[in-house]
Scaffold this active site. Sequence first.
Site, PDB file in Angstrom:
ATOM      1  CE  LYS A  22      -1.782   1.497   3.889  1.00  0.00           C
ATOM      2  NZ  LYS A  22      -1.284   2.932   4.515  1.00  0.00           N
ATOM      3  CG  ASN A  23       2.285   2.699   3.774  1.00  0.00           C
ATOM      4  OD1 ASN A  23       0.871   3.002   3.069  1.00  0.00           O
ATOM      5  ND2 ASN A  23       2.514   2.188   4.955  1.00  0.00           N
ATOM      6  CB  CYS A 116      -4.389   5.816  11.154  1.00  0.00           C
ATOM      7  SG  CYS A 116      -4.952   4.017  10.372  1.00  0.00           S
ATOM      8  NE  ARG A 121      -0.181  10.222  10.448  1.00  0.00           N
ATOM      9  CZ  ARG A 121      -0.368   9.232   9.526  1.00  0.00           C
ATOM     10  NH1 ARG A 121      -1.628   8.559   9.849  1.00  0.00           N
ATOM     11  NH2 ARG A 121       0.253   8.647   8.830  1.00  0.00           N
ATOM     12  N   PRO A 122       1.673  16.608  12.026  1.00  0.00           N
ATOM     13  CG  PRO A 122       3.417  17.695  12.774  1.00  0.00           C
ATOM     14  CD  PRO A 122       2.469  16.385  12.926  1.00  0.00           C
ATOM     15  CB  ILE A 123       2.044  18.328   6.418  1.00  0.00           C
ATOM     16  CG1 ILE A 123       1.124  19.769   6.468  1.00  0.00           C
ATOM     17  CG2 ILE A 123       1.219  17.190   6.375  1.00  0.00           C
ATOM     18  CD1 ILE A 123       0.512  19.877   5.203  1.00  0.00           C
ATOM     19  CG  ASP A 124       6.259  20.561  10.803  1.00  0.00           C
ATOM     20  OD1 ASP A 124       5.650  19.219  10.663  1.00  0.00           O
ATOM     21  OD2 ASP A 124       7.344  20.568  11.520  1.00  0.00           O
ATOM     22  CG  LEU A 125       9.315  17.972   8.910  1.00  0.00           C
ATOM     23  CD1 LEU A 125       9.692  16.465   9.356  1.00  0.00           C
ATOM     24  CD2 LEU A 125      10.345  18.703   9.420  1.00  0.00           C
ATOM     25  CG  ASP A 305       3.456   1.329   9.754  1.00  0.00           C
ATOM     26  OD1 ASP A 305       2.705   2.012  10.236  1.00  0.00           O
ATOM     27  OD2 ASP A 305       3.571   1.557   8.419  1.00  0.00           O
ATOM     28  CB  ILE A 327       7.136   6.623  14.673  1.00  0.00           C
ATOM     29  CG1 ILE A 327       8.273   5.836  14.676  1.00  0.00           C
ATOM     30  CG2 ILE A 327       6.981   7.357  13.328  1.00  0.00           C
ATOM     31  CD1 ILE A 327       9.808   6.530  14.284  1.00  0.00           C
ATOM     32  NE  ARG A 397      -7.103   3.937   5.497  1.00  0.00           N
ATOM     33  CZ  ARG A 397      -6.369   4.500   6.371  1.00  0.00           C
ATOM     34  NH1 ARG A 397      -6.478   4.218   7.589  1.00  0.00           N
ATOM     35  NH2 ARG A 397      -5.139   4.881   5.898  1.00  0.00           N
TER      36      ARG A 397
HETATM   37  N1  EPU Z   1       6.074  14.587  11.421  1.00  0.00           N
HETATM   38  C1  EPU Z   1       6.118  15.797  11.486  1.00  0.00           C
HETATM   39  N2  EPU Z   1       6.076  16.855  10.294  1.00  0.00           N
HETATM   40  C2  EPU Z   1       5.808  16.308   9.189  1.00  0.00           C
HETATM   41  C3  EPU Z   1       6.001  14.915   8.763  1.00  0.00           C
HETATM   42  C4  EPU Z   1       5.967  14.309   9.901  1.00  0.00           C
HETATM   43  O1  EPU Z   1       6.467  16.147  12.677  1.00  0.00           O
HETATM   44  O2  EPU Z   1       5.974  17.221   8.302  1.00  0.00           O
HETATM   45  C5  EPU Z   1       6.321  13.335  12.122  1.00  0.00           C
HETATM   46  C6  EPU Z   1       4.801  12.967  12.430  1.00  0.00           C
HETATM   47  O3  EPU Z   1       3.837  13.518  13.101  1.00  0.00           O
HETATM   48  C7  EPU Z   1       5.265  11.196  12.857  1.00  0.00           C
HETATM   49  C8  EPU Z   1       6.522  10.923  12.423  1.00  0.00           C
HETATM   50  O4  EPU Z   1       7.234  12.192  11.905  1.00  0.00           O
HETATM   51  O5  EPU Z   1       5.224  11.420  14.278  1.00  0.00           O
HETATM   52  C9  EPU Z   1       6.588  10.260  11.132  1.00  0.00           C
HETATM   53  O6  EPU Z   1       5.977  10.561   9.981  1.00  0.00           O
HETATM   54  P1  EPU Z   1       5.949  10.266   8.547  1.00  0.00           P
HETATM   55  O7  EPU Z   1       5.863  11.365   7.923  1.00  0.00           O
HETATM   56  O8  EPU Z   1       7.579   9.616   8.573  1.00  0.00           O
HETATM   57  O9  EPU Z   1       5.017   9.318   8.100  1.00  0.00           O
HETATM   58  P2  EPU Z   1       3.946   9.384   7.147  1.00  0.00           P
HETATM   59  O10 EPU Z   1       4.432   9.898   5.813  1.00  0.00           O
HETATM   60  O11 EPU Z   1       2.534  10.057   7.688  1.00  0.00           O
HETATM   61  C10 EPU Z   1       4.275   6.915   6.591  1.00  0.00           C
HETATM   62  C11 EPU Z   1       3.401   5.799   6.284  1.00  0.00           C
HETATM   63  C12 EPU Z   1       2.792   5.117   7.684  1.00  0.00           C
HETATM   64  C13 EPU Z   1       4.136   4.847   8.506  1.00  0.00           C
HETATM   65  C14 EPU Z   1       4.914   6.066   8.433  1.00  0.00           C
HETATM   66  C15 EPU Z   1       6.319   5.582   9.565  1.00  0.00           C
HETATM   67  C16 EPU Z   1       2.194   5.880   4.293  1.00  0.00           C
HETATM   68  C17 EPU Z   1       1.167   6.335   3.322  1.00  0.00           C
HETATM   69  N3  EPU Z   1       2.217   6.060   5.591  1.00  0.00           N
HETATM   70  O12 EPU Z   1       3.310   7.759   7.125  1.00  0.00           O
HETATM   71  O13 EPU Z   1       2.274   3.879   7.474  1.00  0.00           O
HETATM   72  O14 EPU Z   1       3.543   4.430   9.802  1.00  0.00           O
HETATM   73  O15 EPU Z   1       5.101   6.355   7.046  1.00  0.00           O
HETATM   74  O16 EPU Z   1       7.015   4.530   8.855  1.00  0.00           O
HETATM   75  O17 EPU Z   1       3.502   5.623   3.637  1.00  0.00           O
HETATM   76  C18 EPU Z   1       0.420   2.563   8.067  1.00  0.00           C
HETATM   77  O18 EPU Z   1       0.548   2.317   6.861  1.00  0.00           O
HETATM   78  O19 EPU Z   1      -0.559   2.033   8.868  1.00  0.00           O
HETATM   79  C19 EPU Z   1       0.798   3.998   8.364  1.00  0.00           C
HETATM   80  C20 EPU Z   1       0.520   4.702   9.387  1.00  0.00           C
END
Ligand code: EPU
Length: 417
Positions: A22-23, A116, A121-125, A305, A327, A397
């Site tokens: 999926k990811n 989920c 889960r901010p998107i600042d980065l 995960d 995480i 999902r």
């Molecule tokens: N984070 C920030 N700011 C950002 C982005 C992330 O603070 O701008 C923090 C998040 O809040 C979190 C951590 O960094 O605490 C990890 O976030 P990351 O961006 O690495 O994760 P993601 O891209 O949102 C993907 C997977 C997740 C998986 C994580 C970690 C997808 C669609 N999702 O999420 O998968 O847990 O990487 O490996 O690829 C799942 O499949 O159940 C799932 C949640």
Amino acid sequence: MELWHIRGGKRLEGACFVQGSKNASLPILAASILAPLRCELHNVPQLRDVDAALRILRHLGCLAEQRGNDVYIDSSTLSGCSIPHSLMEEMRSSVIFMGALIARCGEARLSLPGGCQLGKRPIDLHLSALRQLGAEIEEDGMDICCRRAELKGAEITLPFPSVGATENAMLAACAAKGTTTIRGAAREPEIEALQEFLRSAGAEISGAGGGTIRIEGFHPNARSVCRIIPDRIVASTIACAAAAAGGDVELRGIDPRHFSTLLYFLNKAGCDIISSNRSVRVRSRGKLRAVGEVVTEPYPGFPTDAQPVLMAAMLRAEGKTVMRETIFENRFRQVPELRRLGADITSSGQTAEIWGVDCLHGAALTATDLRGGAAMIVAGLAARGETVICDDGHVTRGYEHFDMRLRALGADIYLDF
Ligand code: EPU
């Protein structure tokens, strides 16, 4: 509402092919709009999240259709650059369309993504990486509007190896003039898979899988063909089910290196792990032993995960297991539900302690999130009697035909819609 009915206590035996990831699929689906491309993607799992990504593509004017595990996209007809909230909120990965849209159209209008509820889960980065490439971004707490006159190659250093921010930066950087270097990048196999796709689409990109990725240019091809890698978290879930319920299962098609930390812990718990190039056999040898401390970390560390499903496998293991989640801030939502099965778990903040019990008994549970729901299935397979999991569509999902796959291994499990 979906209802999972499980009669636990059956050994799992046999071989199964692991579904596509999926990811890995979701960012590749977003990347298909980077240029007017005809894409053929194989081994794409049939999942609600994949369906949501296809609906976004169609909303943007692309032709996108899934036939079995093959997806066909023609993004030459793309006609829009905005995604409504109703589509954004269906999943987290919708945010990856931001990098792809700004690269293709010079503009992206969308809102904060769903996914989920695992804490903040901010998107600042993501936003910071795009700004470093030259994007102008306005946000008002819900809506995001990105524009660029011209994207320019940049030296981006991520303070944390965010998977999504790395993917967004990779996609936007394809349209940038000059070279982009992303340091501190996420190293997950899904990032390497995205690199492979981008190369097949015409990008000059290297370094994925290591901490530094370089994007030097993009000369779009008209056509791109790609095969989605197997899903390491689904493989981890089935491996944990075999360990928890007892069994001897061969997982086919998967690279053992992609889930080696999980296999390490199952081996430590007393399972035999027999790995070859493209398959792994997990054979339990009776009662499991607790594995001590497990700490989740970015790849190649132990994946967040897989934490809930390993927790489920440890519920009957002799001794104490400690899980430390680093995480996500809220990834123990399955704990109160697992307790209903008779599990001895406590959680406080980012730590959970599991004392193995002799026996779990079936109960009525409610799935809390995707991997938490999967953990309840693993625990239900190891419990005596019937477990019914009431699920608002979380597990489907991410897990394709999961009831059928487990039934083929001897589990007594049915999914009612
Ligand atoms: N984070 C920030 N700011 C950002 C982005 C992330 O603070 O701008 C923090 C998040 O809040 C979190 C951590 O960094 O605490 C990890 O976030 P990351 O961006 O690495 O994760 P993601 O891209 O949102 C993907 C997977 C997740 C998986 C994580 C970690 C997808 C669609 N999702 O999420 O998968 O847990 O990487 O490996 O690829 C799942 O499949 O159940 C799932 C949640």
